[in-house]
Motif scaffolding. Structure first.
Motif, PDB file in Angstrom:
ATOM      1  N   LYS A 238      11.450  -7.660  -9.577  1.00  0.00           N
ATOM      2  CA  LYS A 238      12.157  -6.280  -9.161  1.00  0.00           C
ATOM      3  C   LYS A 238      12.216  -5.923  -7.713  1.00  0.00           C
ATOM      4  N   ILE A 239      11.501  -7.100  -7.153  1.00  0.00           N
ATOM      5  CA  ILE A 239      10.747  -6.566  -6.237  1.00  0.00           C
ATOM      6  C   ILE A 239      10.648  -5.294  -4.970  1.00  0.00           C
ATOM      7  N   THR A 240       9.893  -4.284  -6.424  1.00  0.00           N
ATOM      8  CA  THR A 240       9.434  -3.255  -5.462  1.00  0.00           C
ATOM      9  C   THR A 240       8.548  -2.537  -6.491  1.00  0.00           C
ATOM     10  N   VAL A 241       7.310  -1.805  -6.221  1.00  0.00           N
ATOM     11  CA  VAL A 241       6.392  -0.799  -6.542  1.00  0.00           C
ATOM     12  C   VAL A 241       6.180   0.352  -6.596  1.00  0.00           C
ATOM     13  N   TYR A 242       5.263   0.641  -7.470  1.00  0.00           N
ATOM     14  CA  TYR A 242       5.565   1.822  -7.815  1.00  0.00           C
ATOM     15  C   TYR A 242       3.417   3.187  -7.783  1.00  0.00           C
ATOM     16  N   LEU A 243       4.100   3.864  -7.406  1.00  0.00           N
ATOM     17  CA  LEU A 243       2.732   5.043  -7.727  1.00  0.00           C
ATOM     18  C   LEU A 243       3.238   5.907  -8.634  1.00  0.00           C
ATOM     19  N   GLN A 244       2.654   5.827  -9.548  1.00  0.00           N
ATOM     20  CA  GLN A 244       2.547   7.088 -10.649  1.00  0.00           C
ATOM     21  C   GLN A 244       1.626   8.149 -10.716  1.00  0.00           C
ATOM     22  N   MET A 245       1.721   9.389 -10.099  1.00  0.00           N
ATOM     23  CA  MET A 245       1.310   9.857  -9.676  1.00  0.00           C
ATOM     24  C   MET A 245       0.898  10.737 -11.381  1.00  0.00           C
ATOM     25  N   ASN A 246      -0.590  11.079 -11.006  1.00  0.00           N
ATOM     26  CA  ASN A 246      -0.181  12.726 -12.636  1.00  0.00           C
ATOM     27  C   ASN A 246      -1.058  13.396 -11.985  1.00  0.00           C
ATOM     28  N   SER A 247      -1.157  14.578 -13.022  1.00  0.00           N
ATOM     29  CA  SER A 247      -2.396  15.698 -12.831  1.00  0.00           C
ATOM     30  C   SER A 247      -2.312  16.568 -11.409  1.00  0.00           C
ATOM     31  N   LEU A 248      -0.918  16.365 -10.518  1.00  0.00           N
ATOM     32  CA  LEU A 248      -0.613  16.454  -9.308  1.00  0.00           C
ATOM     33  C   LEU A 248      -1.787  17.863  -9.123  1.00  0.00           C
ATOM     34  N   LYS A 249      -1.984  17.875  -7.911  1.00  0.00           N
ATOM     35  CA  LYS A 249      -3.028  19.087  -6.853  1.00  0.00           C
ATOM     36  C   LYS A 249      -2.043  19.507  -6.044  1.00  0.00           C
ATOM     37  N   ALA A 250      -2.257  20.780  -4.855  1.00  0.00           N
ATOM     38  CA  ALA A 250      -1.723  21.320  -4.248  1.00  0.00           C
ATOM     39  C   ALA A 250      -1.985  20.399  -2.587  1.00  0.00           C
ATOM     40  N   GLU A 251      -3.072  20.246  -3.283  1.00  0.00           N
ATOM     41  CA  GLU A 251      -3.173  19.012  -1.866  1.00  0.00           C
ATOM     42  C   GLU A 251      -2.989  17.622  -2.328  1.00  0.00           C
ATOM     43  N   ASP A 252      -1.684  17.275  -2.672  1.00  0.00           N
ATOM     44  CA  ASP A 252      -1.464  16.055  -2.643  1.00  0.00           C
ATOM     45  C   ASP A 252      -0.106  15.585  -1.752  1.00  0.00           C
ATOM     46  N   THR A 253       0.733  17.762  -1.942  1.00  0.00           N
ATOM     47  CA  THR A 253       1.398  17.863  -0.917  1.00  0.00           C
ATOM     48  C   THR A 253       1.568  16.903   0.449  1.00  0.00           C
ATOM     49  N   ALA A 254       2.633  15.958   0.971  1.00  0.00           N
ATOM     50  CA  ALA A 254       2.325  15.561   1.758  1.00  0.00           C
ATOM     51  C   ALA A 254       3.529  14.684   1.506  1.00  0.00           C
TER      52      ALA A 254
ATOM     53  N   GLY B 212       0.998  -1.432  -0.291  1.00  0.00           N
ATOM     54  CA  GLY B 212       0.177   0.130   0.189  1.00  0.00           C
ATOM     55  C   GLY B 212       0.858   0.999  -0.286  1.00  0.00           C
ATOM     56  N   TRP B 213       0.275   2.065  -1.107  1.00  0.00           N
ATOM     57  CA  TRP B 213       0.986   3.243  -0.509  1.00  0.00           C
ATOM     58  C   TRP B 213      -0.202   4.611   0.390  1.00  0.00           C
ATOM     59  N   PHE B 214       0.775   5.172   1.510  1.00  0.00           N
ATOM     60  CA  PHE B 214      -0.603   5.522   2.580  1.00  0.00           C
ATOM     61  C   PHE B 214       0.503   7.136   2.561  1.00  0.00           C
ATOM     62  N   ARG B 215      -0.037   8.356   2.818  1.00  0.00           N
ATOM     63  CA  ARG B 215       0.378   9.868   2.666  1.00  0.00           C
ATOM     64  C   ARG B 215      -0.390  10.684   4.635  1.00  0.00           C
ATOM     65  N   GLN B 216       0.567  11.676   4.213  1.00  0.00           N
ATOM     66  CA  GLN B 216       0.854  12.553   5.243  1.00  0.00           C
ATOM     67  C   GLN B 216       0.885  13.521   5.605  1.00  0.00           C
ATOM     68  N   ALA B 217       0.381  14.313   5.460  1.00  0.00           N
ATOM     69  CA  ALA B 217       0.555  15.944   5.049  1.00  0.00           C
ATOM     70  C   ALA B 217      -0.008  16.778   6.736  1.00  0.00           C
ATOM     71  N   PRO B 218       1.216  18.098   6.992  1.00  0.00           N
ATOM     72  CA  PRO B 218       1.720  18.566   8.251  1.00  0.00           C
ATOM     73  C   PRO B 218      -0.240  18.772   8.708  1.00  0.00           C
ATOM     74  N   GLY B 219       0.325  18.572   9.907  1.00  0.00           N
ATOM     75  CA  GLY B 219      -0.921  18.088  11.169  1.00  0.00           C
ATOM     76  C   GLY B 219      -2.610  17.506  10.267  1.00  0.00           C
ATOM     77  N   LYS B 220      -2.040  16.963   9.705  1.00  0.00           N
ATOM     78  CA  LYS B 220      -3.020  15.482   9.819  1.00  0.00           C
ATOM     79  C   LYS B 220      -2.286  14.719   9.479  1.00  0.00           C
ATOM     80  N   GLU B 221      -3.837  12.954   9.613  1.00  0.00           N
ATOM     81  CA  GLU B 221      -2.988  11.299   9.714  1.00  0.00           C
ATOM     82  C   GLU B 221      -2.480  11.191   8.914  1.00  0.00           C
ATOM     83  N   ARG B 222      -1.988  10.257   8.880  1.00  0.00           N
ATOM     84  CA  ARG B 222      -1.797   9.270   7.278  1.00  0.00           C
ATOM     85  C   ARG B 222      -3.023   8.704   6.667  1.00  0.00           C
ATOM     86  N   GLU B 223      -2.948   9.298   5.545  1.00  0.00           N
ATOM     87  CA  GLU B 223      -3.861   7.947   4.975  1.00  0.00           C
ATOM     88  C   GLU B 223      -3.946   7.622   3.571  1.00  0.00           C
ATOM     89  N   PHE B 224      -4.706   7.080   3.306  1.00  0.00           N
ATOM     90  CA  PHE B 224      -4.918   5.351   2.330  1.00  0.00           C
ATOM     91  C   PHE B 224      -4.984   5.853   1.289  1.00  0.00           C
TER      92      PHE B 224
END
Length: 124
Positions: free
Chosen positions: A76-92, A35-47
């Motif tokens: 290659k024992i690697t997982v990827y997350l391709q992120m397109n059309s990024l928005k300011a709210e994706d900052t984390a 899985g990939w999760f993210r955590q922005a400043p002051g927020k909980e980690r989210e899926f």
């Protein structure tokens, strides 16, 4: 024990793209749900996204559906997350995580192993 190391974060303008990678330390990685999760400043980690051990099943948070794509290369024992059309709210800080198959995929406590995180900053 599985060690996970993320890479690929950085600074990008809104509308741009980034690809995150998460390299695992053991071949047993191929049996884990990732899985990939993210955590922005002051927020909980989210899926963000999850992929089954086989790669045949993927699920996304509504906020990234249609913009992000999760994939894995078990050779290659690697997982990827391709992120397109990024928005300011994706900052984390973005984290990859590993868990055995089954159980809830969007709950942080279900994951046994975590990477150290990689910063993604999207400027508007």
């Amino acid at each position: 024990q599985v060690q996970l190391v993320e890479s690929g974060g950085g600074l990008v303008q809104a509308g741009g793209s980034l690809r995150l990678s998460c390299a695992a330390s053991r071949r047993t990685f191929s049996s884990y749900t990732m899985g990939w999760f993210r955590q922005a400043p002051g927020k909980e980690r989210e899926f963000v996204a999850v992929i089954s051990w086989s790669g045949r099943s993927t699920y996304y948070a509504d906020s990234v559906k249609g913009r992000f794509t999760i994939s894995r290369d078990n050779a290659k024992i690697t997982v990827y997350l391709q992120m397109n059309s990024l928005k300011a709210e994706d900052t984390a800080v973005y984290y990859c995580a590993a868990k055995p198959p089954g159980s809830d995929y969007d709950q942080t406590h279900e994951y046994d192993y975590w990477g150290q995180g990689t910063q993604v900053t999207v400027s508007s």
